[in-house]
Design a protein around this motif. Sequence first.
Motif, PDB file in Angstrom:
ATOM      1  N   ARG A 112       0.842  -1.197   0.000  1.00  0.00           N
ATOM      2  CA  ARG A 112       0.000   0.000   0.000  1.00  0.00           C
ATOM      3  C   ARG A 112       0.880   1.251   0.000  1.00  0.00           C
ATOM      4  O   ARG A 112       0.539   2.263  -0.622  1.00  0.00           O
ATOM      5  CB  ARG A 112      -0.919  -0.028   1.214  1.00  0.00           C
ATOM      6  N   ARG A 113       1.998   1.181   0.684  1.00  0.00           N
ATOM      7  CA  ARG A 113       2.943   2.302   0.709  1.00  0.00           C
ATOM      8  C   ARG A 113       3.585   2.508  -0.659  1.00  0.00           C
ATOM      9  O   ARG A 113       3.829   3.652  -1.090  1.00  0.00           O
ATOM     10  CB  ARG A 113       4.015   2.026   1.766  1.00  0.00           C
ATOM     11  N   LEU A 114       3.882   1.417  -1.363  1.00  0.00           N
ATOM     12  CA  LEU A 114       4.537   1.527  -2.672  1.00  0.00           C
ATOM     13  C   LEU A 114       3.570   1.883  -3.793  1.00  0.00           C
ATOM     14  O   LEU A 114       3.994   2.390  -4.838  1.00  0.00           O
ATOM     15  CB  LEU A 114       5.230   0.208  -3.015  1.00  0.00           C
ATOM     16  N   ARG A 115       2.282   1.603  -3.591  1.00  0.00           N
ATOM     17  CA  ARG A 115       1.296   1.750  -4.665  1.00  0.00           C
ATOM     18  C   ARG A 115       1.328   3.120  -5.349  1.00  0.00           C
ATOM     19  O   ARG A 115       1.315   3.179  -6.591  1.00  0.00           O
ATOM     20  CB  ARG A 115      -0.106   1.430  -4.115  1.00  0.00           C
ATOM     21  N   PRO A 116       1.367   4.262  -4.645  1.00  0.00           N
ATOM     22  CA  PRO A 116       1.365   5.555  -5.349  1.00  0.00           C
ATOM     23  C   PRO A 116       2.593   5.794  -6.211  1.00  0.00           C
ATOM     24  O   PRO A 116       2.573   6.669  -7.086  1.00  0.00           O
ATOM     25  CB  PRO A 116       1.293   6.587  -4.199  1.00  0.00           C
ATOM     26  N   LEU A 117       3.654   5.033  -5.967  1.00  0.00           N
ATOM     27  CA  LEU A 117       4.893   5.224  -6.721  1.00  0.00           C
ATOM     28  C   LEU A 117       4.898   4.475  -8.047  1.00  0.00           C
ATOM     29  O   LEU A 117       5.750   4.725  -8.903  1.00  0.00           O
ATOM     30  CB  LEU A 117       6.087   4.755  -5.876  1.00  0.00           C
ATOM     31  N   PHE A 179      -3.477  -3.545  -6.523  1.00  0.00           N
ATOM     32  CA  PHE A 179      -2.768  -4.083  -7.679  1.00  0.00           C
ATOM     33  C   PHE A 179      -3.554  -5.229  -8.313  1.00  0.00           C
ATOM     34  O   PHE A 179      -4.328  -5.919  -7.637  1.00  0.00           O
ATOM     35  CB  PHE A 179      -1.383  -4.604  -7.281  1.00  0.00           C
ATOM     36  N   ARG A 180      -3.330  -5.421  -9.598  1.00  0.00           N
ATOM     37  CA  ARG A 180      -3.846  -6.582 -10.312  1.00  0.00           C
ATOM     38  C   ARG A 180      -2.674  -7.509 -10.632  1.00  0.00           C
ATOM     39  O   ARG A 180      -1.695  -7.075 -11.240  1.00  0.00           O
ATOM     40  CB  ARG A 180      -4.544  -6.168 -11.614  1.00  0.00           C
ATOM     41  N   ILE A 181      -2.755  -8.758 -10.208  1.00  0.00           N
ATOM     42  CA  ILE A 181      -1.671  -9.715 -10.448  1.00  0.00           C
ATOM     43  C   ILE A 181      -1.665 -10.108 -11.919  1.00  0.00           C
ATOM     44  O   ILE A 181      -2.697 -10.518 -12.469  1.00  0.00           O
ATOM     45  CB  ILE A 181      -1.838 -10.967  -9.573  1.00  0.00           C
ATOM     46  N   THR A 182      -0.515  -9.985 -12.579  1.00  0.00           N
ATOM     47  CA  THR A 182      -0.407 -10.374 -13.988  1.00  0.00           C
ATOM     48  C   THR A 182       0.362 -11.678 -14.170  1.00  0.00           C
ATOM     49  O   THR A 182       0.228 -12.325 -15.193  1.00  0.00           O
ATOM     50  CB  THR A 182       0.274  -9.257 -14.805  1.00  0.00           C
ATOM     51  N   SER A 183       1.168 -12.051 -13.175  1.00  0.00           N
ATOM     52  CA  SER A 183       1.899 -13.317 -13.246  1.00  0.00           C
ATOM     53  C   SER A 183       2.388 -13.673 -11.850  1.00  0.00           C
ATOM     54  O   SER A 183       2.729 -12.783 -11.065  1.00  0.00           O
ATOM     55  CB  SER A 183       3.105 -13.211 -14.202  1.00  0.00           C
TER      56      SER A 183
END
Length: 256
Positions: A112-117, A179-183
């Motif tokens: 959650r902390r990394l998400r805006p980056l 996030f959406r997991i792609t792999s």
Amino acid sequence: MPSTLGLFAHIESLHGDRPWGSVLDAGAGVNSAEWLLSLPPDRWTGVTAASGHAAQVRNAVGDRLRPVDRLLLGNWMDPGLLAGETFDVVLADYLLGATEGFGPYFQNDLFRRLRPLVSGMLYVTGLDPYVVGDAPTPAARLVREIGRMRDVCLLLADETPYREYPAEWTTARLEEAGFRITSARRFANRYRPRWIDNQLNMGLRRLSKVADRTLAEALAGRIEALRAEAHAVAKAENGLAHGYDYVISAEPAAIP
């Protein structure tokens, strides 16, 4: 364990022909810094919470650091760290496990902390915990015992061991963070003699800090006995086969 270069090669295959653009190495280490700077991205920003580790990274990459690149000393618990910036690619290379040493109990909030980056892709490498659960083979038992011995020595030296989380826990936290997991892929581990020595020596070096010298000497003896047993099994079985590393790729999910 699988070579770090093998995991990075998998990330490169996932990324394909897309440009790397601006890259954040959110848990910068020597291996990740050398790999990312070899691509190279338009600009690289590395973050580590340990000053000694930052010095190791800087010494390893040397003049490969360009004027547009940065190596920062910081902790992701600091809300001001890189506030307002975004990156095309963010790499969290074994960052989840390392967070325990610098931000205990913060793992649940890390993504959650990394998400805006993250404006493009997030790549996460991690290690399924191997110090818990069943040990169905002699190799598995030895891997678990080595990990526990290392952690016991760190704790007695008043240091905090890393805390690893399984891939399923990680994907759940990523999705909760937006996030959406792609792999998501696991890679079987086979630990070599170098790993055995590195882990046990990590514990051995901490014994000088243990006040009870009788206990410290007993632990040193047990470490050497464990080393001999592990080397013998690794030689007979071409390494100690147990557990998995994983690579997860994710992108920001669309806002409903």
